[in-house]
Design a protein around this motif. Structure first.
Motif, mmCIF file in Angstrom:
data_model
loop_
_atom_site.group_PDB
_atom_site.id
_atom_site.type_symbol
_atom_site.label_atom_id
_atom_site.label_comp_id
_atom_site.label_asym_id
_atom_site.label_seq_id
_atom_site.Cartn_x
_atom_site.Cartn_y
_atom_site.Cartn_z
ATOM 1 N N ASN A 5 66.224 105.989 28.408
ATOM 2 C CA ASN A 5 67.226 106.381 29.404
ATOM 3 C C ASN A 5 67.526 107.865 29.352
ATOM 4 O OD1 ASN A 5 67.496 103.830 30.468
ATOM 5 N ND2 ASN A 5 69.230 103.290 29.174
ATOM 6 N N LYS A 6 67.566 108.425 28.136
ATOM 7 C CA LYS A 6 67.843 109.853 27.997
ATOM 8 C C LYS A 6 66.722 110.668 28.642
ATOM 9 C CE LYS A 6 69.452 113.269 24.795
ATOM 10 N NZ LYS A 6 69.979 113.537 23.495
ATOM 11 N N ASN A 7 65.468 110.259 28.446
ATOM 12 C CA ASN A 7 64.347 110.973 29.044
ATOM 13 C C ASN A 7 64.365 110.896 30.555
ATOM 14 O OD1 ASN A 7 63.392 111.781 26.565
ATOM 15 N ND2 ASN A 7 61.931 110.117 26.386
ATOM 16 N N GLN A 8 64.898 109.836 31.125
ATOM 17 C CA GLN A 8 64.949 109.691 32.572
ATOM 18 C C GLN A 8 66.044 110.551 33.194
ATOM 19 O OE1 GLN A 8 65.302 105.460 33.095
ATOM 20 N NE2 GLN A 8 63.116 105.141 32.925
ATOM 21 N N GLU A 9 66.929 111.100 32.381
ATOM 22 C CA GLU A 9 67.960 111.991 32.896
ATOM 23 C C GLU A 9 67.365 113.327 33.323
ATOM 24 O OE1 GLU A 9 71.040 112.480 30.003
ATOM 25 O OE2 GLU A 9 71.449 110.342 29.916
ATOM 26 N N ASN A 64 68.864 118.005 35.251
ATOM 27 C CA ASN A 64 69.508 116.858 34.614
ATOM 28 C C ASN A 64 70.127 116.035 35.729
ATOM 29 O OD1 ASN A 64 71.490 115.108 33.414
ATOM 30 N ND2 ASN A 64 71.233 116.291 31.533
ATOM 31 N N LYS A 65 69.508 114.904 36.003
ATOM 32 C CA LYS A 65 69.916 114.050 37.123
ATOM 33 C C LYS A 65 71.308 113.459 36.903
ATOM 34 C CE LYS A 65 67.827 110.024 37.916
ATOM 35 N NZ LYS A 65 66.828 109.048 38.349
ATOM 36 N N LYS A 66 71.597 113.056 35.693
ATOM 37 C CA LYS A 66 72.888 112.432 35.402
ATOM 38 C C LYS A 66 74.041 113.429 35.532
ATOM 39 C CE LYS A 66 75.357 109.777 31.928
ATOM 40 N NZ LYS A 66 75.299 109.179 30.592
ATOM 41 N N LEU A 67 73.856 114.629 34.960
ATOM 42 C CA LEU A 67 74.913 115.644 34.995
ATOM 43 C C LEU A 67 74.873 116.507 36.245
ATOM 44 C CD1 LEU A 67 74.783 116.810 31.265
ATOM 45 C CD2 LEU A 67 76.329 115.139 32.323
ATOM 46 N N LYS A 68 73.810 116.361 37.034
ATOM 47 C CA LYS A 68 73.618 117.160 38.251
ATOM 48 C C LYS A 68 73.681 118.651 37.932
ATOM 49 C CE LYS A 68 75.147 113.528 41.280
ATOM 50 N NZ LYS A 68 75.964 113.120 42.383
#
Length: 85
Positions: A5-9, A64-68
């Protein structure tokens, strides 16, 4: 958080629009993400022009997709000695 999951961020994205306060990117999966202009670039006169140049060139950049957020560090920052065999 597991490593998968971290790598997918962290994803590769291309800039599709540049505004004064936001950069819009599109991922390899065609997901559109709006990224706020980093605070550290508020006084950087070249930041927006650099983003426009990246837009024109079609270069893929790390996001970083999660943090935008745009990533500040990537493979350009790695010393050449670490790529030596």
């Amino acid at each position: 958080m597991d490593t998968k999951n971290k790598n997918q961020e962290i994803v590769s994205a291309q800039i599709v629009a540049v505004q004064e306060q936001t950069i819009t990117v599109k991922t390899e999966e065609n997901e559109v993400i709006e990224v706020a202009r980093p605070q550290s670039t508020k006084k950087d006169a070249l930041f927006i022009q650099t983003m426009k140049d990246i837009l024109k060139s079609g270069i893929w950049i790390p996001v970083n997709k999660k943090l935008k957020q745009l990533l500040r560090y990537d493979w350009f920052e790695t010393p050449i000695e670490q790529y030596s065999f």
